[in-house]
Write an enzyme that holds these catalytic residues in place. Structure first.
Site, PDB file in Angstrom:
ATOM      1  N   ALA A 168       0.863  -1.176   0.000  1.00  0.00           N
ATOM      2  CA  ALA A 168       0.000   0.000   0.000  1.00  0.00           C
ATOM      3  C   ALA A 168       0.903   1.230   0.000  1.00  0.00           C
ATOM      4  O   ALA A 168       2.081   1.159   0.389  1.00  0.00           O
ATOM      5  CB  ALA A 168      -0.900  -0.014   1.228  1.00  0.00           C
ATOM      6  N   GLY A 222       0.771  -5.065   1.198  1.00  0.00           N
ATOM      7  CA  GLY A 222      -0.493  -5.164   0.466  1.00  0.00           C
ATOM      8  C   GLY A 222      -0.323  -5.825  -0.897  1.00  0.00           C
ATOM      9  O   GLY A 222      -1.276  -6.394  -1.430  1.00  0.00           O
ATOM     10  N   GLU A 257      -0.490  -9.405  -0.146  1.00  0.00           N
ATOM     11  CA  GLU A 257      -1.889  -9.695   0.220  1.00  0.00           C
ATOM     12  C   GLU A 257      -2.792  -9.712  -1.012  1.00  0.00           C
ATOM     13  O   GLU A 257      -3.680 -10.557  -1.137  1.00  0.00           O
ATOM     14  CB  GLU A 257      -2.381  -8.663   1.243  1.00  0.00           C
ATOM     15  CG  GLU A 257      -1.681  -8.822   2.592  1.00  0.00           C
ATOM     16  CD  GLU A 257      -1.942  -7.665   3.540  1.00  0.00           C
ATOM     17  OE1 GLU A 257      -1.725  -6.491   3.134  1.00  0.00           O
ATOM     18  OE2 GLU A 257      -2.360  -7.902   4.683  1.00  0.00           O
ATOM     19  N   GLU A 267       5.353  -5.034   7.110  1.00  0.00           N
ATOM     20  CA  GLU A 267       4.672  -3.943   7.812  1.00  0.00           C
ATOM     21  C   GLU A 267       5.243  -3.684   9.197  1.00  0.00           C
ATOM     22  O   GLU A 267       5.188  -2.576   9.715  1.00  0.00           O
ATOM     23  CB  GLU A 267       3.167  -4.254   7.933  1.00  0.00           C
ATOM     24  CG  GLU A 267       2.402  -4.198   6.628  1.00  0.00           C
ATOM     25  CD  GLU A 267       2.387  -5.500   5.856  1.00  0.00           C
ATOM     26  OE1 GLU A 267       3.241  -6.385   6.125  1.00  0.00           O
ATOM     27  OE2 GLU A 267       1.530  -5.645   4.965  1.00  0.00           O
TER      28      GLU A 267
HETATM   29  N1  DAK Z   1       4.583   3.111  -0.903  1.00  0.00           N
HETATM   30  C1  DAK Z   1       4.962   4.260  -1.525  1.00  0.00           C
HETATM   31  N2  DAK Z   1       6.041   4.386  -2.268  1.00  0.00           N
HETATM   32  C2  DAK Z   1       6.821   3.294  -2.443  1.00  0.00           C
HETATM   33  C3  DAK Z   1       6.514   2.060  -1.827  1.00  0.00           C
HETATM   34  C4  DAK Z   1       5.335   1.969  -1.031  1.00  0.00           C
HETATM   35  N3  DAK Z   1       4.900   0.857  -0.440  1.00  0.00           N
HETATM   36  N4  DAK Z   1       7.477   1.170  -2.153  1.00  0.00           N
HETATM   37  C5  DAK Z   1       8.354   1.837  -2.943  1.00  0.00           C
HETATM   38  N5  DAK Z   1       7.960   3.099  -3.118  1.00  0.00           N
HETATM   39  C6  DAK Z   1       8.634   4.130  -3.892  1.00  0.00           C
HETATM   40  C7  DAK Z   1       9.883   4.653  -3.189  1.00  0.00           C
HETATM   41  O1  DAK Z   1       9.546   5.618  -2.234  1.00  0.00           O
HETATM   42  C8  DAK Z   1      10.655   5.228  -4.347  1.00  0.00           C
HETATM   43  O2  DAK Z   1      10.100   6.479  -4.694  1.00  0.00           O
HETATM   44  P1  DAK Z   1      11.061   7.758  -5.037  1.00  0.00           P
HETATM   45  O3  DAK Z   1      11.940   7.940  -3.860  1.00  0.00           O
HETATM   46  O4  DAK Z   1      11.826   7.306  -6.272  1.00  0.00           O
HETATM   47  O5  DAK Z   1      10.100   8.876  -5.298  1.00  0.00           O
HETATM   48  C9  DAK Z   1      10.328   4.275  -5.478  1.00  0.00           C
HETATM   49  O6  DAK Z   1       9.123   3.597  -5.108  1.00  0.00           O
HETATM   50  C10 DAK Z   1      11.398   3.230  -5.708  1.00  0.00           C
HETATM   51  O7  DAK Z   1      11.653   2.601  -4.455  1.00  0.00           O
HETATM   52  P2  DAK Z   1      13.126   2.416  -3.849  1.00  0.00           P
HETATM   53  O8  DAK Z   1      14.017   3.544  -4.269  1.00  0.00           O
HETATM   54  O9  DAK Z   1      12.963   2.171  -2.403  1.00  0.00           O
HETATM   55  O10 DAK Z   1      13.577   1.078  -4.616  1.00  0.00           O
HETATM   56  P3  DAK Z   1      14.586  -0.027  -4.103  1.00  0.00           P
HETATM   57  O11 DAK Z   1      14.796  -0.918  -5.280  1.00  0.00           O
HETATM   58  O12 DAK Z   1      15.785   0.585  -3.451  1.00  0.00           O
HETATM   59  O13 DAK Z   1      13.795  -0.836  -2.965  1.00  0.00           O
HETATM   60  C11 DAK Z   1      11.852  -1.954  -2.009  1.00  0.00           C
HETATM   61  C12 DAK Z   1      12.641  -1.583  -3.293  1.00  0.00           C
HETATM   62  C13 DAK Z   1      10.547  -2.635  -2.472  1.00  0.00           C
HETATM   63  C14 DAK Z   1      12.664  -2.983  -1.192  1.00  0.00           C
HETATM   64  C15 DAK Z   1      11.588  -0.692  -1.155  1.00  0.00           C
HETATM   65  O14 DAK Z   1      10.987   0.291  -2.009  1.00  0.00           O
HETATM   66  C16 DAK Z   1      10.654  -0.923  -0.014  1.00  0.00           C
HETATM   67  O15 DAK Z   1      11.042  -1.444   1.023  1.00  0.00           O
HETATM   68  N6  DAK Z   1       9.391  -0.458  -0.172  1.00  0.00           N
HETATM   69  C17 DAK Z   1       8.400  -0.516   0.913  1.00  0.00           C
HETATM   70  C18 DAK Z   1       7.889  -1.919   1.116  1.00  0.00           C
HETATM   71  C19 DAK Z   1       6.872  -1.979   2.238  1.00  0.00           C
HETATM   72  O16 DAK Z   1       7.172  -1.650   3.403  1.00  0.00           O
HETATM   73  N7  DAK Z   1       5.681  -2.382   1.905  1.00  0.00           N
HETATM   74  C20 DAK Z   1       4.570  -2.510   2.895  1.00  0.00           C
HETATM   75  C21 DAK Z   1       3.807  -1.226   2.943  1.00  0.00           C
HETATM   76  S1  DAK Z   1       2.491  -1.285   4.156  1.00  0.00           S
HETATM   77  C22 DAK Z   1      -5.216  -2.443   4.129  1.00  0.00           C
HETATM   78  C23 DAK Z   1      -4.791  -2.803   2.881  1.00  0.00           C
HETATM   79  C24 DAK Z   1      -3.419  -2.860   2.623  1.00  0.00           C
HETATM   80  C25 DAK Z   1      -2.518  -2.530   3.609  1.00  0.00           C
HETATM   81  C26 DAK Z   1      -2.957  -2.180   4.850  1.00  0.00           C
HETATM   82  C27 DAK Z   1      -4.329  -2.112   5.122  1.00  0.00           C
HETATM   83  N8  DAK Z   1      -6.634  -2.380   4.430  1.00  0.00           N
HETATM   84  C28 DAK Z   1      -7.583  -2.934   3.445  1.00  0.00           C
HETATM   85  C29 DAK Z   1      -7.112  -1.939   5.679  1.00  0.00           C
HETATM   86  C30 DAK Z   1      -1.108  -2.610   3.251  1.00  0.00           C
HETATM   87  C31 DAK Z   1      -0.091  -2.030   3.915  1.00  0.00           C
HETATM   88  C32 DAK Z   1       1.234  -2.074   3.311  1.00  0.00           C
HETATM   89  O17 DAK Z   1       1.444  -2.592   2.244  1.00  0.00           O
END
Ligand code: DAK
Length: 261
Positions: A68, A112, A115, A135
């Site tokens: 997300a 997400g 998921e 998360e």
């Molecule tokens: N959200 C927003 N931007 C994201 C992102 C994300 N989840 N993942 C990556 N990006 C963006 C980065 O900020 C970056 O943007 P700029 O800085 O270039 O503007 C761009 O994508 C490229 O990312 P990186 O520079 O970080 O790329 P790397 O290759 O170095 O790393 C990575 C890739 C996937 C390992 C890293 O980006 C990363 O760790 N991303 C976050 C992963 C994460 O924590 N995901 C979980 C998020 S929480 C719900 C439904 C869904 C959810 C909750 C509730 N309900 C129905 C109630 C879900 C929650 C989640 O998913």
């Protein structure tokens, strides 16, 4: 004519398979509200289209979806997410799709994104796929069913490991653990997914929908109730012309021509 969207692409393959490609490359397909609303609309449109027998959901080579959109939720308070029932509305749509949805996953499927892949009916992974529920690193827990669907897919040990340590699971481990049904080289992934979708689309739609409904029932009921549910659907399929056609075609050694009725 398929409609156009800002965050996804849609197309139809061989007149029978609907393909949805997540397309927010700059954010690794992070799933924001607008994208999820578009995805729901596209899936519902394919579900309602009589010509479509199966749907494939995919992303880019680098990311199916990295979760997300963290930026979009970073400043929300408890009152915001609770009162607003944060993104429940458009995340639940996929569960209502009655035709099979295959996730073709390459690169990151995190949070997400993982998921969303698990909400699909099965996952075909590219060899570079990475699954994770990170998360916990953000001070939260999975919010779209990850703590429920992941243990059902891979068992408690690996689900706890992933949810508590945030480690990613590579494609080969995900296949061994039962999270994905097949792993193929990235350049063969869409071919493999479309081929599987075409196989499904050529069967009786009624039987396909019944099979999906019945397998999903296994996760919602005890064994006796689930088997009874299956038995009733099995019986009901004898009311379809496709059952007559399928069995007659076998007996007479000819290909079946299903009419989906
Ligand atoms: N959200 C927003 N931007 C994201 C992102 C994300 N989840 N993942 C990556 N990006 C963006 C980065 O900020 C970056 O943007 P700029 O800085 O270039 O503007 C761009 O994508 C490229 O990312 P990186 O520079 O970080 O790329 P790397 O290759 O170095 O790393 C990575 C890739 C996937 C390992 C890293 O980006 C990363 O760790 N991303 C976050 C992963 C994460 O924590 N995901 C979980 C998020 S929480 C719900 C439904 C869904 C959810 C909750 C509730 N309900 C129905 C109630 C879900 C929650 C989640 O998913």
């Amino acid at each position: 004519m398929t409609p156009s969207y800002a965050n996804i692409q849609v197309r139809i393959e061989s007149e029978k398979v609907g393909i949805v490609t997540l397309d927010r490359p700059k954010a690794l397909n992070a799933l924001n509200d607008e994208l999820m609303t578009e995805l729901g609309a596209a899936l519902k449109a394919f579900d309602a289209d009589d010509a479509i027998g199966c749907i494939v959901l995919t992303g880019s080579e680098k990311a199916f979806a990295a979760g997300a959109d963290i930026g979009a939720m970073a400043t929300y308070t408890f009152a915001d997410v609770y009162k607003g029932d944060y993104i429940t509305r458009n995340w639940e749509t996929i569960r209502s799709i009655r035709k099979p949805v295959i996730a073709a996953v390459s690169g990151y499927a995190l949070g997400g994104g993982c998921e969303l892949a698990m909400m699909c009916d099965f996952i075909i992974a590219a060899d570079n796929a990475r699954f994770g529920q990170p998360e916990i690193k953000l001070g939260v827990i999975p919010g779209a069913g990850g703590t429920q669907r992941l243990p059902r897919a891979v068992g408690k040990a690996k689900a706890m490991d992933m949810a508590l340590t945030a480690r990613m699971m590579k494609a080969d481990e995900a296949e061994r653990a039962g999270l994905v049904s097949r792993v193929v080289p990235f350049d063969k992934m869409m071919e493999e997914a479309i081929e599987a979708a075409l196989v499904i689309a050529n069967f009786s739609r009624v039987a396909v929908m019944a099979a999906k409904e019945s397998v999903n029932r296994a996760f919602e009921s005890g064994l006796a109730d689930g088997v009874m549910f299956e038995r009733r659907l099995f019986h009901a399929l004898f009311a379809t012309s496709d059952q007559k056609e399928g069995m007659d075609a076998f007996v007479n050694k000819r290909p079946a021509a299903f009419k989906h009725e």
